[in-house]
Scaffold this motif. Sequence first.
Motif, short mmCIF file in Angstrom:
data_model
loop_
_atom_site.label_atom_id
_atom_site.label_comp_id
_atom_site.label_asym_id
_atom_site.label_seq_id
_atom_site.Cartn_x
_atom_site.Cartn_y
_atom_site.Cartn_z
N HIS A 1 -96.77 -93.01 -25.36
CA HIS A 1 -97.34 -92.88 -26.69
C HIS A 1 -97.13 -91.44 -27.14
CE1 HIS A 1 -99.13 -96.86 -27.02
NE2 HIS A 1 -99.28 -96.77 -25.71
N GLN A 2 -95.91 -91.14 -27.52
CA GLN A 2 -95.54 -89.78 -27.92
C GLN A 2 -96.40 -89.28 -29.08
OE1 GLN A 2 -93.44 -87.85 -26.22
NE2 GLN A 2 -93.23 -89.52 -24.77
N GLU A 3 -96.75 -90.17 -30.00
CA GLU A 3 -97.56 -89.77 -31.15
C GLU A 3 -98.97 -89.33 -30.73
OE1 GLU A 3 -98.50 -94.05 -30.43
OE2 GLU A 3 -96.68 -92.87 -30.38
N GLN A 4 -99.42 -89.79 -29.56
CA GLN A 4 -100.72 -89.40 -29.02
C GLN A 4 -100.60 -88.35 -27.92
OE1 GLN A 4 -102.68 -93.01 -27.84
NE2 GLN A 4 -102.82 -93.76 -29.92
N GLY A 5 -99.37 -88.11 -27.46
CA GLY A 5 -99.14 -87.04 -26.50
C GLY A 5 -99.36 -87.41 -25.04
N TRP A 6 -99.18 -88.69 -24.67
CA TRP A 6 -99.36 -89.06 -23.27
C TRP A 6 -98.43 -90.20 -22.88
CZ3 TRP A 6 -100.87 -94.06 -22.19
CH2 TRP A 6 -101.47 -94.78 -23.22
N SER A 7 -98.22 -90.30 -21.55
CA SER A 7 -97.43 -91.38 -20.97
C SER A 7 -98.14 -91.87 -19.72
CB SER A 7 -96.03 -90.90 -20.58
OG SER A 7 -95.31 -90.49 -21.72
N LEU A 8 -98.01 -93.16 -19.45
CA LEU A 8 -98.56 -93.77 -18.24
C LEU A 8 -97.43 -94.03 -17.26
CD1 LEU A 8 -100.91 -95.14 -16.69
CD2 LEU A 8 -100.27 -97.26 -17.87
N LEU A 9 -97.60 -93.55 -16.05
CA LEU A 9 -96.61 -93.76 -15.00
C LEU A 9 -96.98 -94.99 -14.16
CD1 LEU A 9 -96.13 -90.07 -13.82
CD2 LEU A 9 -94.97 -91.31 -15.67
N CYS A 10 -96.01 -95.53 -13.42
CA CYS A 10 -96.26 -96.75 -12.64
C CYS A 10 -97.25 -96.52 -11.50
CB CYS A 10 -94.96 -97.34 -12.12
SG CYS A 10 -94.18 -96.37 -10.84
N ASN A 11 -97.54 -95.28 -11.16
CA ASN A 11 -98.53 -94.99 -10.12
C ASN A 11 -99.92 -94.76 -10.74
OD1 ASN A 11 -98.09 -92.50 -11.30
ND2 ASN A 11 -97.33 -91.51 -9.45
N ALA A 12 -100.08 -95.15 -12.02
CA ALA A 12 -101.34 -95.09 -12.76
C ALA A 12 -101.77 -93.67 -13.13
CB ALA A 12 -102.46 -95.80 -12.01
N VAL A 13 -100.86 -92.72 -13.10
CA VAL A 13 -101.14 -91.35 -13.54
C VAL A 13 -100.85 -91.26 -15.03
CG1 VAL A 13 -100.41 -88.94 -13.34
CG2 VAL A 13 -100.62 -90.34 -11.29
N LEU A 14 -101.78 -90.66 -15.78
CA LEU A 14 -101.54 -90.34 -17.18
C LEU A 14 -101.01 -88.92 -17.23
CD1 LEU A 14 -104.69 -91.72 -19.00
CD2 LEU A 14 -102.33 -92.45 -19.32
N VAL A 15 -99.86 -88.74 -17.87
CA VAL A 15 -99.23 -87.43 -18.01
C VAL A 15 -99.31 -87.05 -19.48
CG1 VAL A 15 -97.08 -86.13 -17.74
CG2 VAL A 15 -97.66 -87.90 -16.10
N PHE A 16 -99.83 -85.85 -19.75
CA PHE A 16 -99.99 -85.39 -21.12
C PHE A 16 -98.91 -84.39 -21.48
CE2 PHE A 16 -104.07 -86.88 -19.66
CZ PHE A 16 -104.48 -87.68 -20.72
N ASP A 17 -98.63 -84.29 -22.78
CA ASP A 17 -97.58 -83.39 -23.26
C ASP A 17 -97.82 -81.93 -22.89
OD1 ASP A 17 -96.23 -85.49 -24.36
OD2 ASP A 17 -96.74 -85.03 -26.44
N ASP A 18 -99.08 -81.55 -22.69
CA ASP A 18 -99.37 -80.15 -22.32
C ASP A 18 -99.15 -79.92 -20.82
OD1 ASP A 18 -101.55 -81.34 -21.07
OD2 ASP A 18 -103.04 -80.10 -22.08
N THR A 19 -98.61 -80.89 -20.11
CA THR A 19 -98.28 -80.91 -18.68
C THR A 19 -99.51 -81.11 -17.79
OG1 THR A 19 -98.33 -78.52 -18.22
CG2 THR A 19 -96.24 -79.45 -19.02
N GLY A 20 -100.64 -81.47 -18.35
CA GLY A 20 -101.80 -81.84 -17.55
C GLY A 20 -101.69 -83.31 -17.15
N ASP A 21 -102.42 -83.68 -16.11
CA ASP A 21 -102.42 -85.06 -15.62
C ASP A 21 -103.84 -85.56 -15.45
OD1 ASP A 21 -99.64 -84.77 -15.28
OD2 ASP A 21 -99.82 -84.31 -13.15
N LEU A 22 -104.00 -86.87 -15.55
CA LEU A 22 -105.25 -87.52 -15.21
C LEU A 22 -104.91 -88.56 -14.15
CD1 LEU A 22 -108.27 -87.99 -15.68
CD2 LEU A 22 -107.62 -89.62 -17.48
N LEU A 23 -105.49 -88.38 -12.95
CA LEU A 23 -105.20 -89.28 -11.84
C LEU A 23 -106.08 -90.52 -11.93
CD1 LEU A 23 -104.83 -86.72 -8.91
CD2 LEU A 23 -103.15 -87.46 -10.60
N PRO A 24 -105.69 -91.60 -11.28
CA PRO A 24 -106.45 -92.85 -11.35
C PRO A 24 -107.90 -92.72 -10.86
CG PRO A 24 -104.38 -93.20 -10.18
CD PRO A 24 -104.48 -91.75 -10.49
N ASP A 25 -108.17 -91.77 -9.98
CA ASP A 25 -109.53 -91.60 -9.47
C ASP A 25 -110.38 -90.72 -10.39
OD1 ASP A 25 -108.57 -89.05 -9.01
OD2 ASP A 25 -108.90 -89.09 -6.85
N GLY A 26 -109.82 -90.31 -11.55
CA GLY A 26 -110.54 -89.49 -12.51
C GLY A 26 -110.33 -88.00 -12.34
N GLN A 27 -109.62 -87.59 -11.30
CA GLN A 27 -109.35 -86.18 -11.07
C GLN A 27 -108.43 -85.64 -12.16
OE1 GLN A 27 -107.53 -85.34 -7.28
NE2 GLN A 27 -107.39 -83.18 -7.67
#
Length: 72
Positions: free
Chosen positions: A29-55
């Motif tokens: 979702h480039q317009e929202q600035g994030w992508s979901l990877l197959c390992n359930a990690v959310l990657v944001f355009d600012d290079t931050g990540d959100l892991l599936p465990d909430g970290q």
Amino acid sequence: MSIPTCLHQPVCPSADSPDREAARTVASHQEQGWSLLCNAVLVFDDTGDLLPDGQIIPPHRPPVTAQVAIAA
């Protein structure tokens, strides 16, 4: 330990692996600035990540180096 969610061959890195961002993108979702990877990690355009465990992994851009031009 992460639950394997990847069905690719070879298997993508898990969410707790240092190379987690090498996993394949399954939704973007480039317009929202994030992508979901197959390992359930959310990657944001600012290079931050959100892991599936909430970290939260803070943005980890390479440092910007200033180049100064000197007039001769």
